[in-house]
Structures are given as structure tokens and as C-alpha cells.
Motif scaffolding. Structure first.
Motif, PDB file in Angstrom:
ATOM      1  N   GLU A  25       0.821  -1.206   0.000  1.00 51.13           N
ATOM      2  CA  GLU A  25       0.000   0.000   0.000  1.00 51.13           C
ATOM      3  C   GLU A  25       0.858   1.260   0.000  1.00 51.13           C
ATOM      4  O   GLU A  25       0.540   2.240  -0.684  1.00 51.13           O
ATOM      5  N   SER A  26       1.964   1.253   0.743  1.00 53.46           N
ATOM      6  CA  SER A  26       2.835   2.438   0.764  1.00 53.46           C
ATOM      7  C   SER A  26       3.438   2.689  -0.619  1.00 53.46           C
ATOM      8  O   SER A  26       3.526   3.834  -1.069  1.00 53.46           O
ATOM      9  N   GLN A  27       3.850   1.636  -1.294  1.00 53.00           N
ATOM     10  CA  GLN A  27       4.391   1.782  -2.649  1.00 53.00           C
ATOM     11  C   GLN A  27       3.326   2.305  -3.610  1.00 53.00           C
ATOM     12  O   GLN A  27       3.616   3.116  -4.499  1.00 53.00           O
ATOM     13  N   HIS A  28       2.105   1.844  -3.424  1.00 54.97           N
ATOM     14  CA  HIS A  28       0.987   2.329  -4.243  1.00 54.97           C
ATOM     15  C   HIS A  28       0.763   3.822  -4.026  1.00 54.97           C
ATOM     16  O   HIS A  28       0.598   4.584  -4.989  1.00 54.97           O
ATOM     17  N   LEU A  29       0.780   4.266  -2.773  1.00 58.56           N
ATOM     18  CA  LEU A  29       0.552   5.679  -2.480  1.00 58.56           C
ATOM     19  C   LEU A  29       1.672   6.554  -3.040  1.00 58.56           C
ATOM     20  O   LEU A  29       1.408   7.651  -3.549  1.00 58.56           O
ATOM     21  N   VAL A  30       2.906   6.084  -2.941  1.00 56.01           N
ATOM     22  CA  VAL A  30       4.017   6.836  -3.535  1.00 56.01           C
ATOM     23  C   VAL A  30       3.832   6.915  -5.046  1.00 56.01           C
ATOM     24  O   VAL A  30       3.998   7.979  -5.657  1.00 56.01           O
ATOM     25  N   HIS A  31       3.489   5.806  -5.658  1.00 54.17           N
ATOM     26  CA  HIS A  31       3.283   5.775  -7.109  1.00 54.17           C
ATOM     27  C   HIS A  31       2.219   6.786  -7.538  1.00 54.17           C
ATOM     28  O   HIS A  31       2.373   7.468  -8.556  1.00 54.17           O
ATOM     29  N   GLU A  32       1.155   6.899  -6.751  1.00 50.94           N
ATOM     30  CA  GLU A  32       0.037   7.770  -7.110  1.00 50.94           C
ATOM     31  C   GLU A  32       0.341   9.253  -6.926  1.00 50.94           C
ATOM     32  O   GLU A  32      -0.300  10.096  -7.562  1.00 50.94           O
ATOM     33  N   SER A  33       1.305   9.593  -6.079  1.00 50.01           N
ATOM     34  CA  SER A  33       1.473  11.009  -5.722  1.00 50.01           C
ATOM     35  C   SER A  33       2.880  11.559  -5.975  1.00 50.01           C
ATOM     36  O   SER A  33       3.099  12.771  -5.808  1.00 50.01           O
ATOM     37  N   ASP A  34       3.808  10.727  -6.385  1.00 50.31           N
ATOM     38  CA  ASP A  34       5.192  11.164  -6.611  1.00 50.31           C
ATOM     39  C   ASP A  34       5.315  11.766  -8.016  1.00 50.31           C
ATOM     40  O   ASP A  34       5.730  11.106  -8.958  1.00 50.31           O
ATOM     41  N   ASP A  35       4.978  13.034  -8.138  1.00 52.51           N
ATOM     42  CA  ASP A  35       4.930  13.670  -9.462  1.00 52.51           C
ATOM     43  C   ASP A  35       6.296  13.773 -10.127  1.00 52.51           C
ATOM     44  O   ASP A  35       6.409  13.616 -11.348  1.00 52.51           O
ATOM     45  N   ASN A  36       7.329  14.053  -9.354  1.00 53.48           N
ATOM     46  CA  ASN A  36       8.647  14.220  -9.970  1.00 53.48           C
ATOM     47  C   ASN A  36       9.437  12.912 -10.043  1.00 53.48           C
ATOM     48  O   ASN A  36      10.591  12.902 -10.480  1.00 53.48           O
ATOM     49  N   LYS A  37       8.830  11.824  -9.615  1.00 56.34           N
ATOM     50  CA  LYS A  37       9.394  10.480  -9.739  1.00 56.34           C
ATOM     51  C   LYS A  37      10.787  10.347  -9.108  1.00 56.34           C
ATOM     52  O   LYS A  37      11.681   9.701  -9.645  1.00 56.34           O
ATOM     53  N   ASP A  38      10.931  10.972  -7.928  1.00 53.90           N
ATOM     54  CA  ASP A  38      12.194  10.829  -7.207  1.00 53.90           C
ATOM     55  C   ASP A  38      12.120   9.731  -6.145  1.00 53.90           C
ATOM     56  O   ASP A  38      13.063   9.541  -5.370  1.00 53.90           O
ATOM     57  N   GLY A  39      11.001   9.016  -6.098  1.00 50.79           N
ATOM     58  CA  GLY A  39      10.852   7.917  -5.144  1.00 50.79           C
ATOM     59  C   GLY A  39      10.391   8.343  -3.771  1.00 50.79           C
ATOM     60  O   GLY A  39      10.315   7.513  -2.859  1.00 50.79           O
ATOM     61  N   HIS A  40      10.065   9.614  -3.595  1.00 50.74           N
ATOM     62  CA  HIS A  40       9.604  10.150  -2.320  1.00 50.74           C
ATOM     63  C   HIS A  40       8.381  11.042  -2.554  1.00 50.74           C
ATOM     64  O   HIS A  40       8.087  11.436  -3.681  1.00 50.74           O
ATOM     65  N   ILE A  41       7.709  11.376  -1.446  1.00 48.61           N
ATOM     66  CA  ILE A  41       6.581  12.310  -1.514  1.00 48.61           C
ATOM     67  C   ILE A  41       6.948  13.555  -0.720  1.00 48.61           C
ATOM     68  O   ILE A  41       7.285  13.464   0.471  1.00 48.61           O
ATOM     69  N   SER A  42       6.914  14.689  -1.368  1.00 51.16           N
ATOM     70  CA  SER A  42       7.090  15.954  -0.655  1.00 51.16           C
ATOM     71  C   SER A  42       5.758  16.362  -0.053  1.00 51.16           C
ATOM     72  O   SER A  42       4.706  15.820  -0.408  1.00 51.16           O
ATOM     73  N   LYS A  43       5.808  17.339   0.856  1.00 51.08           N
ATOM     74  CA  LYS A  43       4.547  17.818   1.429  1.00 51.08           C
ATOM     75  C   LYS A  43       3.668  18.417   0.341  1.00 51.08           C
ATOM     76  O   LYS A  43       2.444  18.220   0.334  1.00 51.08           O
TER      77      LYS A  43
END
Length: 311
Positions: free
Chosen positions: A265-283
Motif C-alpha cells: 500500500e505504501s508503494q501504491h501511495l508513492v506511485h500515485e502522488s510522486d509527481d517528480n518520480k524521485d521515489g519520495h513524496i514531498s509535502k
């Protein structure tokens, strides 16, 4: 009346493709919503009870509080949330729901407040109100006779010391059997009872597919993944190639040893929201995709942020 049901959860590859796919990987605590939906993600991210409360917030207040949650997830304070930080958060959210649910149900059933629930206490609360005529109909899966039989089997498995009473930890195993290795046989028994319509102790293709996919309207065009799932049954799940899934094969399907629900699920959420595709989610990315994480509707809300202080 408590009735624990196995729920169908996320198959991560199909979620990435934007397709809602049902799969019986046991994950009762993440969500009882359909996999691949925003509701499923909301439950996994903040917990079932809190997700419902979040739906009452205005979009602005939802975003403000989501920012506070971001800071709590970002444990190294680098301004980014990794999938491992998300996994840790989701795992804690799962466990909090399990503990809260167990405490609530335990208090309700422990009538004499002696820190254990006897079978009589459980039976009186869940079945004691029934009349003799209520027991007569045994024609469907939800008959009282069948529910009682299922409850008795699960109770016996959860009762480690065999005293016909359940302590808090034993009752947790009763309510959430998917969390305990010793309850694996109960999970398998209940799954087969739900799906094995011809009573041969195995699942044929029709029984398997009827559980995974049922068209909402007659003549509905099947999604592409339905045929893929038939191939999965034939090529991979049916290991001995006899056209049916035996008990061991069903176990490998619904209780895969190498499947981590929180990580998926965490990988799914990162995939859905990581716009710059750096593998992380910014605020900024989390707030931009707030609908992925939480609800965003009207008026007031409770104490979600204070609740998460305990993490």
C-alpha cells in the motif's frame, strides 16, 4: 452483532494500472472497501474510523490537517516521505485499529468485568435474543446455525488454554485471525466455506471466478484482467494442474508468506502522488494529491491529530 468477514484486498499491479481488481489476499485490518479505490487508500492511511471522520472536513481543513500528518510521518524531518516511512505509519495505523476494535468489543462482551469473556457471555449477547423459530432455517450461508458453527470453531482456535474463555489477547486472535499464525486454519476453513459451493473441499474455476468477479449488470463486458485472472488460476495457482485449488493451494493464494500489505500500500501511495518520480513524496505532492490520502467533504471532525500523537 459482530460478524468478522474476510475481505478482498488490493492487487498492487492492477491498482497501478488504475483498475479495480478483487483478490482474496487476507488483509482484514487495512480496509473492507473495494481495492484500488480512494476509500481503500483512506482507510489504510489514517484508519477506518478516522477516514469516516475525515470525510466531514472541508477541503481546506482536510489539507491543513493532512500537512500535520505529513510532519508526523516524516520521522527524519528531511521534508520528504519515503515508502518505508509510509509503511511504518500504515503498520501503526493497522495496529491501532486492531487494538481499538478489540478493546471496544472486549468491553462490550465482558459483562462481569473479570478481564475475560466466557462463551456464555459471548453466546448470550450474540445469540441469546433468538427465538426457537430463528434456528429452523438452515438453507443459506447466513443462517444462525451456520454462523454459530463458524463462531464456535473460531472460538476454539483462539482459546489457547482451552478454558472456554478468552483473555484480551485471545479475543484479539478471535476478532482478527489474519494476524495470528495459529489461526491460519480457521481463515482457510472460512474461506473455503464461503467459496466452495459444491462442498468438495476444493475450488474449481467457476467458484474461484465467482468470488473475484461478478458483473453488476447482465451482459456487462468483462474487464481485461478477468481473463488474466483465469490464466493465473490455470498456470500458477493450480500447481498440480488438476483443475481445482486444494487446501494448500488456497492457502498460498490467500495467505502468501512473502506478501507485505503495508509495504504494497505504501508503494501504491508513492506511485500515485510522486509527481517528480524521485521515489519520495514531498509535502507539496501529498497536499496536491490529498484525495488519494484522505477525504475532502463538509463541516466538523474529531480528534484525529491528537490520536496520532500516541505514535
Amino acid at each position: 452483532m459482530f460478524r468478522s468477514k474476510l475481505v478482498i484486498v488490493l492487487c498492487i499491479a492492477y491498482a497501478f494500472a488504475g483498475v479495480t481488481k478483487k483478490d482474496r489476499v487476507v488483509d482484514q485490518h487495512l480496509s473492507d472497501k473495494d481495492p484500488g479505490t480512494e476509500e481503500y487508500d483512506h482507510d489504510a492511511f489514517v484508519g477506518r474510523d478516522e477516514a469516516e471522520e475525515f470525510e466531514k472536513l472541508s477541503p481546506e481543513e482536510s489539507k491543513r490537517r493532512l500537512g500535520i500528518i505529513f510532519d508526523k510521518i516524516d520521522t527524519d524531518s528531511d521534508g520528504l516521505v519515503s515508502d518505508s516511512e509510509l509503511q511504518s505509519w500504515i503498520t501503526k495505523t493497522q495496529q491501532r485499529y486492531i487494538n481499538d476494535n478489540t478493546k471496544r468489543e472486549f468491553v462490550n462482551h465482558d459483562e462481569d468485568k473479570d478481564d475475560k469473556i466466557t462463551w456464555k457471555e459471548y453466546y448470550d449477547l450474540n445469540f441469546g435474543f433468538l427465538q426457537e423459530t430463528d434456528w429452523e432455517d438452515d438453507s443459506n450461508d447466513m443462517s444462525y446455525k451456520k454462523m454459530l458453527k463458524r463462531d464456535e470453531a473460531r472460538w476454539k482456535a483462539a482459546d489457547e488454554d482451552g478454558d472456554n474463555s478468552l483473555t484480551y489477547e485471545e479475543y484479539k486472535a478471535y476478532l482478527h485471525p489474519e494476524e495470528f499464525d495459529r489461526m491460519k486454519n480457521v481463515v482457510l476453513d472460512e474461506t473455503l466455506s464461503d467459496m466452495d459451493k459444491n462442498g468438495d473441499g476444493m475450488l474449481d474455476m467457476e467458484e474461484y471466478m465467482n468470488d473475484i468477479y461478478r458483473p453488476e449488470t447482465e451482459g456487462e463486458e468483462e474487464p481485461d484482467w478477468v481473463e488474466v485472472e483465469r490464466e493465473q488460476f490455470q498456470k500458477y495457482r493450480d500447481e498440480d494442474q488438476d483443475g481445482k485449488l486444494n487446501r494448500e493451494e488456497v492457502g498460498k493464494w490467500i495467505l502468501p508468506e512473502d506478501y507485505n500489505h503495508a509495504l504494497a500500500e505504501s508503494q501504491h501511495l508513492v506511485h500515485e502522488s510522486d509527481d517528480n518520480k524521485d521515489g519520495h513524496i514531498s509535502k507539496e505532492e501529498m497536499l496536491e494529491h490529498q484525495e488519494v490520502f484522505v477525504g475532502s467533504q463538509a463541516t466538523e471532525w474529531g480528534d484525529m491529530i491528537n490520536r496520532h500523537d500516541e505514535f
